[in-house]
Motif scaffolding. Structure first.
Motif, short mmCIF file in Angstrom:
data_model
loop_
_atom_site.label_atom_id
_atom_site.label_comp_id
_atom_site.label_asym_id
_atom_site.label_seq_id
_atom_site.Cartn_x
_atom_site.Cartn_y
_atom_site.Cartn_z
N ALA A 1 -5.33 19.74 -24.90
CA ALA A 1 -5.75 18.42 -25.36
C ALA A 1 -4.58 17.77 -26.09
N THR A 2 -3.88 18.56 -26.87
CA THR A 2 -2.69 18.08 -27.54
C THR A 2 -1.81 19.28 -27.86
N LEU A 3 -0.53 19.04 -28.09
CA LEU A 3 0.37 20.13 -28.48
C LEU A 3 0.76 20.00 -29.95
N ASP A 4 0.15 19.05 -30.64
CA ASP A 4 0.34 18.98 -32.09
C ASP A 4 -0.62 20.01 -32.69
N PRO A 5 -0.09 21.08 -33.29
CA PRO A 5 -0.97 22.17 -33.71
C PRO A 5 -1.93 21.78 -34.83
N HIS A 6 -1.73 20.60 -35.41
CA HIS A 6 -2.65 20.18 -36.47
C HIS A 6 -3.72 19.24 -35.94
N MET A 7 -3.69 18.98 -34.65
CA MET A 7 -4.58 17.96 -34.12
C MET A 7 -5.73 18.46 -33.26
N GLN A 8 -5.63 19.64 -32.69
CA GLN A 8 -6.74 20.02 -31.82
C GLN A 8 -6.98 21.50 -31.87
N TRP A 9 -8.18 21.84 -31.66
CA TRP A 9 -8.61 23.20 -31.83
C TRP A 9 -9.42 23.60 -30.62
N ASN A 10 -8.76 23.85 -29.51
CA ASN A 10 -9.46 24.44 -28.38
C ASN A 10 -8.51 25.41 -27.70
N VAL B 1 1.09 21.95 -44.93
CA VAL B 1 -0.20 22.14 -45.60
C VAL B 1 -0.79 20.78 -45.97
N LYS B 2 0.06 19.91 -46.51
CA LYS B 2 -0.46 18.61 -46.94
C LYS B 2 -0.88 17.77 -45.74
N ARG B 3 -0.15 17.91 -44.64
CA ARG B 3 -0.46 17.11 -43.45
C ARG B 3 -1.85 17.47 -42.94
N PHE C 1 -5.41 11.97 -42.29
CA PHE C 1 -4.81 12.46 -41.05
C PHE C 1 -5.92 12.83 -40.06
N SER C 2 -7.11 13.10 -40.61
CA SER C 2 -8.31 13.50 -39.87
C SER C 2 -8.05 14.55 -38.79
N SER C 3 -7.55 15.66 -39.23
CA SER C 3 -7.38 16.80 -38.32
C SER C 3 -8.75 17.40 -38.03
N PRO C 4 -9.02 17.74 -36.77
CA PRO C 4 -10.27 18.41 -36.46
C PRO C 4 -10.37 19.76 -37.18
N GLN C 5 -9.24 20.30 -37.61
CA GLN C 5 -9.25 21.61 -38.28
C GLN C 5 -9.42 21.50 -39.79
N ASP D 1 -17.33 16.62 -43.17
CA ASP D 1 -16.23 16.63 -42.19
C ASP D 1 -16.63 15.80 -40.97
N ILE D 2 -17.87 15.96 -40.55
CA ILE D 2 -18.36 15.25 -39.37
C ILE D 2 -18.35 13.73 -39.64
N GLU D 3 -18.81 13.37 -40.83
CA GLU D 3 -18.81 11.94 -41.20
C GLU D 3 -17.40 11.37 -41.20
N ALA D 4 -16.47 12.17 -41.77
CA ALA D 4 -15.08 11.70 -41.87
C ALA D 4 -14.50 11.48 -40.48
N MET D 5 -14.81 12.40 -39.55
CA MET D 5 -14.29 12.27 -38.20
C MET D 5 -14.91 11.06 -37.51
N ARG D 6 -16.21 10.85 -37.74
CA ARG D 6 -16.88 9.71 -37.13
C ARG D 6 -16.25 8.41 -37.61
N HIS D 7 -15.91 8.40 -38.90
CA HIS D 7 -15.28 7.21 -39.46
C HIS D 7 -13.90 7.00 -38.84
N ALA D 8 -13.15 8.09 -38.71
CA ALA D 8 -11.80 7.99 -38.16
C ALA D 8 -11.83 7.44 -36.73
N LEU D 9 -12.88 7.76 -35.98
CA LEU D 9 -12.99 7.30 -34.60
C LEU D 9 -13.58 5.89 -34.52
N GLY D 10 -14.06 5.38 -35.66
CA GLY D 10 -14.65 4.05 -35.67
C GLY D 10 -16.06 4.02 -35.13
N LEU D 11 -16.69 5.20 -35.00
CA LEU D 11 -18.03 5.24 -34.42
C LEU D 11 -19.11 5.02 -35.46
#
Lengths: 500, 309
Positions: free
Chosen positions: A38-47, A111-113, A119-123, B46-56
């Protein structure tokens, strides 16, 4: 040219081509994934399809060896300096792929990132116990947690260090397109939808990779992945099931690799609504499930029956716990005795992502014992929404899941599934809550183990959840590939090699 | 002609508006993608924050208006999952879809049209029934099955062709055949009935009576007059092929739009689905438009202003 001469020439050419392709196979490893990352930014996706690739581009703060022990990587050593502070000594001499050194500043930045809410990381949920990261000197960083957090190191296994000077400059999108790390493989190119190519980092500080280049391809159909492996156009393929693995028997040049994972298959029950709010009825349901049958009759891929919501790969695993025995007669007797109370119709919520063979088997086994179970199939997003219904009693009466926290600590499994405050829990037991909180908040390993052993007893006595089996991961590989898959389902290329 | 064009343009805009509205609302009826994007251990916050980030978390109507405004200014948004502009994602997949569509169409037309003609001309021969049977079989074989059989035979056992993937002409052969065989059967059947229809007409009989040779009859008269249904089918086939061939693309790991669409629908990547559907609608509208114009060239009796015939 006579026909015979032509044939000879053709034979020579094809032999040359064969040698060339064999030589090529030694330099290049082709891995068939299910989808592209999904992405290669290790802070952005978790699959898995993402981390299979990016864990080779980046180094993490710490890692796990093949035995599952946490061992140094970017952090050379560490020490808990107070209940909430972990001091990390950063290894000197690591350079990023662009030649710049990896510094304590990069660690702090990483860590801060990932913990920055904007930054809304899924992780984020895996790291938001970290309150701060501070550079003490060029080789020392101190992480502060909001509360004492014993699973911190286990989580740091997944924290990749990214270069501040690149990620900061390129931003989210740019860094995803051209990731720069310090790992054993460098990012070479991403042909979207098709493949990601990595090349060996000759300047790597640790064990270097055995292949000059590695190509990760997206091959969604499992039968096609198997065909690629048998045709020799792939050397390693992921996500097989036992039916496909059986096709390999008798095929030459390919083999099946399997490893028990830290994933536990379980049947979740809503213990707050009828009929499963009665512990005896839950026990009957548990006794109606033939777990040996599921493991040996359906899965057949190296899985084993689980006695608890943990595997021996987890911290907090309780030795000697016994699974509830399969006893259909006794289950039937309890259901009969309870009468209508046990026969309240139950919805078994599921989605196609889960192995439907198991869902159907469980439904059938429960109905055989006299329960009234109906499968309710929805897509994954809808299922997840129902499973995490803010109203605990609105969560599914029955469900099947395979849980992994990718942290190998029971806190990551049992807290989310059993603590009353969690999104997933269908249990409300104050004593259990207290024990889970103790397990989460103390750094004393003995005290934690004691708490989790009590948790195990309460969960088993009340049949709050039914552990089914420890899942296994099945891979197909070229016969000449030497590799030991591990519980955390990673593909570390520098731990593989060619035979000879 | 001009009034026809204007009318068609107006109809196309209404159709596009309808498609965009439908895809926007239907997707949002099917569930919330946020749950698929956060790890299992995420808390409600966390779920709310992600929803906000996506604009949903904005009101649906606001999202809808924004979607239209952005689309009109040619901003198609970024994928929720890949965090990459949709245009980049679609542009990377489109060439593969075009390649496969061209390959499949070639297989379909080159085999299907002559086959249909042959079946019609040799109507009374005993072997035509057998041939027709084969055509029907080709159409009714599920591609996930015929595809994997081809892979096992030509890719694994014989080793003639790469079993899956893309990147060379050899990679294109099997998916083109698997996909083309389906349309081939359609072409053969349509061509056959169209030619049979023409054969029964008076002008053919009188031409035969005048002693016109069969070859000349076929080339000069039959082919041209039987072409109308073939053109309609081609317009439909092209728009279908360009929308992506999900199963063939999945089996052969062909990175086209079909695969992208399915993956995006499953992962609730709304923005990508919107982009692909919009493209599909545009292509379909354009193809039908082209077919209308082509008709009038092939058969002048069909007038674009609707007054002919």
């Amino acid at each position: 040219m006579s026909f015979l001469k032509f044939l000879k020439a053709a034979a020579v050419v094809s032999a040359m081509l064969a040698t060339a392709s064999a030589a090529l196979a030694k330099d290049e490893l082709v891995v068939d994934l299910v989808n592209e990352p999904a992405t290669l930014d290790p802070h952005m996706q978790w699959n898995p399809d993402s981390y299979y690739v990016y864990r080779n581009i980046f180094d993490n703060l710490v890692t796990r060896d093949n035995d599952g022990e946490i061992v140094p990587q970017v952090a050379e050593s560490w020490k808990q300096i107070s209940d909430t502070e972990l001091q990390l000594d950063i290894r000197g001499g690591i350079t990023f792929h662009d030649g710049e050194p990896l510094t304590a500043d990069d660690v702090v930045y990483s860590v801060k990132r990932i913990t920055d809410p904007d930054f809304s990381s899924p992780q984020l949920g895996q790291f938001n116990s970290i309150a701060d990261a501070k550079k003490i000197d060029d080789n020392t960083v101190v992480l502060t947690t909001k509360e004492p957090y014993p699973a911190l190191l286990a989580q740091l296994v997944k924290l990749s260090i990214v270069p501040e000077h690149v990620a900061g400059k390129l931003g989210k999108e740019g860094f995803n397109e051209a990731p720069v790390g310090s790992g054993p493989y460098k990012f070479d190119g991403w042909d979207r939808g098709v493949q990601v190519t990595l090349s060996k980092n000759d300047a790597y500080w640790g064990d270097k990779g055995p292949f000059e280049t590695v190509v990760f391809k997206a091959v969604p159909d499992a039968s096609t992945r198997v065909a690629n492996l048998r045709a020799g156009t792939a050397d390693l393929v992921v996500s097989l099931n036992s039916d496909l693995a059986m096709q390999f028997e008798g095929a030459s040049g390919v083999k099946v690799l399997s490893a028990p994972t830290e994933r536990v298959g379980f049947m979740g029950m809503n213990t707050l609504v009828p009929p499963l709010n009665d512990p005896e009825i839950r026990r009957a349901a548990a006794m109606a499930i033939d777990r040996e049958g599921i493991v040996e009759g359906i899965l057949q891929g190296g899985e084993s029956v689980a006695s608890q919501m943990a595997t021996s790969a987890h911290f907090g695993f309780v030795d000697g716990a016994e699974p509830i025995p399969f006893d259909l007669e006794k289950a039937r007797a309890i259901v009969e005795e309870k009468g209508d109370a046990a026969k309240v119709p139950m919805k078994f919520a599921t989605s196609p992502v889960y192995d439907q063979r198991i869902v159907q088997a469980i439904q059938q086994m429960l109905n055989e014992a006299g329960f009234d179970v109906e499968i309710s199939m929805t897509d994954m997003a809808t299922f997840l929404k129902a499973a995490q219904n803010p109203d605990q009693t609105g969560r599914p009466q029955l469900s099947f899941g395979r849980w992994s926290c990718a942290c190998q600590d029971v806190d990551g499994v049992q807290y989310p599934l059993l603590h009353s405050s969690s999104n997933w829990s269908r249990v409300n037991d104050p004593e259990l809550d207290t024990l889970l909180e103790t397990g989460r908040a103390t750094l004393d390993e003995e005290a934690r183990l004691e708490a989790y052993s009590k948790v195990q007893k309460i969960v088993a006595d009340n049949t709050y959840i039914l552990p089914l089996y420890q899942a296994a991961a099945l891979y197909g590989a070229n016969d000449a590939l030497v590799w030991q898959p591990t519980a955390n389902e990673s593909l570390f290329l520098n731990r593989m090699s060619w035979q000879n | 002609m001009t009034s026809f064009l204007l009318r068609r343009l107006g109809q196309s805009l209404v159709a596009l508006f309808g498609v965009m509205t439908l895809v926007f609302f239907i997707q949002r009826l099917t569930g919330d993608p946020t749950y698929l994007l956060v790890p299992e251990t995420a808390t409600q916050e966390d779920i709310e924050a992600m929803r906000h980030a996506l604009g949903l978390d904005r009101p649906l109507f606001v999202q809808y208006v924004d979607f239209f405004r952005d689309t009109l200014s040619l901003d198609f948004g970024k994928s929720f999952i890949q965090n990459v502009p949709v245009t980049t994602i679609i542009a990377s997949r489109l060439p593969y879809t075009l390649e496969l569509a061209a390959g499949a169409l070639l297989v379909a037309v080159v085999i299907g049209v002559p086959l249909g003609l042959l079946l019609a001309l040799a109507q009374k021969k005993f072997w035509t029934n057998g041939l027709m049977g084969i055509v029907l079989a080709a159409q009714s074989m599920p591609t996930f099955w015929s595809g994997i059989l081809m892979i096992l035979l030509f890719g694994v056992s014989l080793g003639w062709l790469p079993p899956s993937g893309s990147g060379s002409f050899a990679h294109l052969i099997m998916p083109s055949i698997a996909l083309g065989l389906l349309s081939m059967a359609t072409y053969a059947r349509i061509m056959r009935s169209s030619v049979l229809d023409e054969l029964s007409k008076d002008y053919i009989r009188s031409a035969r009576a005048r002693g016109v040779k069969t070859r000349r009859l076929v080339i000069r008269h039959l082919l041209r007059n039987s072409a109308i249904p073939v053109i309609s089918i081609t317009a439909l086939e092209i728009s279908q092929l360009l929308a992506g061939a999900v199963i063939v693309e999945t089996v052969f790991a062909w990175p086209g739009l079909g695969l992208l669409t399915v993956q995006s629908v499953v992962s609730r990547d709304f923005v990508v689905v919107q982009g692909v559907v919009l493209l599909g609608a545009l292509v379909t509208i354009l193809m039908n438009f082209l077919a209308d114009i082509l008709y009038s060239f092939v058969d002048p009796r069909i007038r674009l202003d609707g007054t002919g015939g």
